[in-house]
Design an enzyme around this catalytic site. Sequence first.
Site, PDB file in Angstrom:
ATOM      1  N   LYS A  84       0.493   4.655   1.164  1.00 11.25           N
ATOM      2  CA  LYS A  84      -0.316   5.429   2.124  1.00 11.25           C
ATOM      3  C   LYS A  84       0.594   6.424   2.827  1.00 11.25           C
ATOM      4  CE  LYS A  84      -1.824   3.449   5.995  1.00 11.25           C
ATOM      5  NZ  LYS A  84      -2.682   2.683   6.927  1.00 11.25           N
ATOM      6  N   GLU A 121     -14.860  -5.186   1.963  1.00 12.11           N
ATOM      7  CA  GLU A 121     -14.208  -5.209   3.268  1.00 12.11           C
ATOM      8  C   GLU A 121     -15.215  -5.368   4.396  1.00 12.11           C
ATOM      9  OE1 GLU A 121     -10.985  -2.343   4.216  1.00 12.11           O
ATOM     10  OE2 GLU A 121     -12.414  -1.603   5.707  1.00 12.11           O
ATOM     11  N   ASN A 137     -10.890  -6.603   7.445  1.00 13.75           N
ATOM     12  CA  ASN A 137     -10.102  -5.522   8.027  1.00 13.75           C
ATOM     13  C   ASN A 137      -9.821  -5.835   9.492  1.00 13.75           C
ATOM     14  OD1 ASN A 137      -8.796  -3.152   8.594  1.00 13.75           O
ATOM     15  ND2 ASN A 137     -10.385  -1.815   7.756  1.00 13.75           N
ATOM     16  N   GLU A 144       0.808  -1.222   0.000  1.00 13.23           N
ATOM     17  CA  GLU A 144       0.000   0.000   0.000  1.00 13.23           C
ATOM     18  C   GLU A 144       0.841   1.273   0.000  1.00 13.23           C
ATOM     19  OE1 GLU A 144      -4.139   0.281   1.515  1.00 13.23           O
ATOM     20  OE2 GLU A 144      -3.084   1.060   3.279  1.00 13.23           O
ATOM     21  N   LYS A 161      -8.271   2.743  -3.213  1.00 15.22           N
ATOM     22  CA  LYS A 161      -8.613   2.667  -1.790  1.00 15.22           C
ATOM     23  C   LYS A 161      -9.161   4.012  -1.319  1.00 15.22           C
ATOM     24  CE  LYS A 161      -7.658   0.453   2.405  1.00 15.22           C
ATOM     25  NZ  LYS A 161      -6.464   0.300   3.216  1.00 15.22           N
ATOM     26  N   GLU A 199      -6.372  -7.556   5.845  1.00 14.96           N
ATOM     27  CA  GLU A 199      -5.949  -6.163   5.717  1.00 14.96           C
ATOM     28  C   GLU A 199      -5.553  -5.586   7.081  1.00 14.96           C
ATOM     29  OE1 GLU A 199      -9.016  -3.837   3.767  1.00 14.96           O
ATOM     30  OE2 GLU A 199      -9.976  -5.684   3.137  1.00 14.96           O
ATOM     31  N   SER A 200      -4.410  -4.949   7.117  1.00 15.87           N
ATOM     32  CA  SER A 200      -3.944  -4.154   8.261  1.00 15.87           C
ATOM     33  C   SER A 200      -3.360  -5.013   9.389  1.00 15.87           C
ATOM     34  CB  SER A 200      -5.050  -3.268   8.836  1.00 15.87           C
ATOM     35  OG  SER A 200      -5.567  -2.398   7.853  1.00 15.87           O
TER      36      SER A 200
END
Length: 271
Positions: free
Chosen positions: A59, A169, A196, A57, A120, A226-227
């Site tokens: 970000k 998500e 997520n 990602e 995103k 994710e994350s």
Amino acid sequence: MKDILDEIIAWKRVEVERFKSEMPAKVLYAKVEQLLDVEVPSMSDALLDSSNGIIAEFKRRSPSLGWIKQEGRADDIPLAYQKAGAAAVSILTDEKYFGGSDEFIVTARHSGVRIPVLYKNFVVDEYQLFQARKVGASAVLLIAAALDKNECKSLIVIANEIGLEVLLEMHSEEEAAYIDLCQDAVVSGRVMCGVNNRNLGTFVTDVNNSFRMAELLPKEAIKVSESGISNTQTIQQLRQAGFRGFLIGERFMKAEEPATALSEFCKDLSK
């Protein structure tokens, strides 16, 4: 802590109306119609074919951390991610909260990024799907917590109609029920199932959420965690739970050279 997601969604609805005033929907939709014969790389295929499944990602900022890499360039880091072996890249396009821009995807594509790109953002209106298609995205994030079921189903259908895959998500058991809206698309890979690990209300992260949610998702679904993924051992465990994609941002963006951090991570993962 106040619910950050509610704040972001409220702002997003205002922002979309501003975009519509700057470029009316009929103008944007006409531009996208001219692109429908132009294929974009499939994110679901890339994840199935990849040996690492990493969605790296880009970000630069987050509400919880502030600026992560304010000087990060869209003509540098995404392409470097590609060269380092990422299966796909995720590019934050929200400006106010994440320091992003739709133009970052255009810039990344012009720099030579050919792998799938995930748009995103916090999508609440079909207009944003056309924005994503116009700039060259392969897939778009839809957040169950930000949409009711009717909104979500409509957005999935429109996204697929204009050649976008969807990363749907979810964070909770209640949100897992959204899969019922798009079972055929899940089977075909046009909708991927994202879990997520970060609560979007509080921004608290717990990777164990992926393991809890995996049991609630269809076996045939392309699952993306994710994350909160910071080490290769976690990815190995997630693979055993059925995940094929792993969206990682802060772990790389905090490094002095994000792509170098990704390359080293991939080497560790292959051992």
